[in-house]
Design an enzyme around this catalytic site. Sequence first.
Site, mmCIF file in Angstrom:
data_model
loop_
_atom_site.group_PDB
_atom_site.id
_atom_site.type_symbol
_atom_site.label_atom_id
_atom_site.label_comp_id
_atom_site.label_asym_id
_atom_site.label_seq_id
_atom_site.Cartn_x
_atom_site.Cartn_y
_atom_site.Cartn_z
ATOM 1 N N LYS A 194 0.820 -1.210 0.000
ATOM 2 C CA LYS A 194 0.000 0.000 0.000
ATOM 3 C C LYS A 194 0.862 1.273 0.000
ATOM 4 O O LYS A 194 0.458 2.293 -0.537
ATOM 5 C CB LYS A 194 -0.915 0.031 1.229
ATOM 6 C CG LYS A 194 -1.817 -1.180 1.433
ATOM 7 C CD LYS A 194 -2.932 -1.250 0.439
ATOM 8 C CE LYS A 194 -4.068 -2.187 0.829
ATOM 9 N NZ LYS A 194 -3.725 -3.580 1.127
HETATM 10 C C1 LIG Z 1 -4.394 -4.757 0.723
HETATM 11 C C2 LIG Z 1 -3.635 -6.018 0.703
HETATM 12 C C3 LIG Z 1 -3.945 -7.033 -0.201
HETATM 13 C C4 LIG Z 1 -5.127 -6.962 -1.138
HETATM 14 O O1 LIG Z 1 -4.958 -5.966 -2.111
HETATM 15 P P1 LIG Z 1 -6.229 -5.393 -2.901
HETATM 16 O O2 LIG Z 1 -5.729 -4.255 -3.680
HETATM 17 O O3 LIG Z 1 -7.206 -4.982 -1.836
HETATM 18 O O4 LIG Z 1 -6.760 -6.507 -3.724
HETATM 19 C C5 LIG Z 1 -3.136 -8.168 -0.228
HETATM 20 N N1 LIG Z 1 -2.091 -8.293 0.610
HETATM 21 C C6 LIG Z 1 -1.777 -7.347 1.501
HETATM 22 C C7 LIG Z 1 -0.636 -7.563 2.414
HETATM 23 C C8 LIG Z 1 -2.518 -6.170 1.572
HETATM 24 O O5 LIG Z 1 -2.189 -5.211 2.451
#
Ligand SMILES: *Cc1c(COP(=O)(O)O)cnc(C)c1O
Length: 467
Positions: free
Chosen positions: A112
């Site tokens: 993120k």
């Molecule tokens: C947010 C997240 C996901 C999922 O990603 P999306 O964009 O919501 O599909 C997978 N793994 C981790 C560690 C995350 O923080």
Amino acid sequence: MRYISTRGSAPALDFADAMLTGLARDGGLYVPESWPRFSADEIAALAGLDYAEVAYRVTRPFIGAALDAGTYRAMVEQTYRVFTHGAVAPLVELAPNHWLMELFHGPTLAFKDYAMQLLGNLFNHILGARGRRVTIIGATSGDTGSAAIEACRGREAIDIFILFPHGRVSDVQRRQMTTVDDSNVHAIAIDGTFDDCQALLKDMFNDPNFRDEVAMSGVNSINWARILGQIVYYFVAAAALGCWERKIAFAVPTGNFGNIYAGYAAREMGLPISHLVLATNANDILSNLLATGTMTQGPVHASLSPSMDIQVASNFERYLFDLLDRDGAAVAQAMTAFQDGELALSQDALGAARDVFAGFRMDDAGTLEEIGRRYEASGQLLDPHSAIGVAAGAAKRGDGTVPMVSLATAHPAKFPDAVEQATGIRPPLPAHMADLMERTERFDVLANDLAAVQGFVRDRLAEKEVA
Ligand SMILES: *Cc1c(COP(=O)(O)O)cnc(C)c1O
């Protein structure tokens, strides 16, 4: 570049307004009016450039007149300087032609950060230029919240409120949100699931009075700028592996469909992606959709990969918009059908989706086995989300001559209990957060109730005005 709503009846906006608006006023999500295309030569020219330069070139066509070229380039360079690995998103070879892309070298150790850090800088700049302030409200299944808080803490023009499901995030995830002491940061534990948090967020966006009163904005992946920042590393991987004429494939641990949608966007922009493996945990509503053509909302199952414990994947709507030939009314109808019980794709639409996506599902037992197996084979410690992505990439290779890149979405130290259970090793937190478990926490617990959350936001903002 103009942005249009997936539901077809909100005004088209430029980049800055689409970013500040978040959810469109008709309940839809903003998408670019058309995809900029990169030729094979332009992709080849990215090879050997540093991450920030690739980020600049790939994202620049989407920004339009919101920032001048020099300002934007400097912002992008500054953004990726806070990452702790020289390559920002390094590739590690796991097996012949099967690669792991480590997307956990940012301040909060999950992928993120790669988009959120850019988003924080974009918000700061655009709000400053307009002399405005906003209240950012977000919902998190664990990692978005800390990444958003880290990107917005201490910024004068922003108050940030993050809703997370009480007791359903890991201790490290919670503490990354609750131990930040800047006065513009407000962490809220909701008695409910992530889907409840996301529904509260959408209800707040869909309440025009509240929205205007607090100058509400969002940094969840409903915000187009989040997707934008995530497109970059697909190009970085392809350029590094020499894939501008030959194909490349990705396996993506998926929850809200934001990361994998960025991969789809990269494909629309000309990246020669053969397929995207959509990897889910027991919350398999999306992999199930690819298998059956129908999507039915079920209960959320708590798993070892909590950031993927999602049933209502917001960003799927963006893909659905393309799948339904960009017909906003048809998307609105399909989303209503989903809310009422079931969304069904036509045979044509399902066929088109299967041309791009391959579904994969792994439960907790499989996840622990995969973490253990990879550790024994290569000494590589994987967090539970990344492990599902690695297993998915191995299972859905297709043509073995096509490089497969599994995205590692979190650092193993973010989920130490699962990693320890699988390997006997407890991965330590990096030095900059080694004392996380000793820091003082500060958060409020609220009922899963719209009025309660809105009241809390109003009170906090009023307190600040008095202070
Ligand atoms: C947010 C997240 C996901 C999922 O990603 P999306 O964009 O919501 O599909 C997978 N793994 C981790 C560690 C995350 O923080």
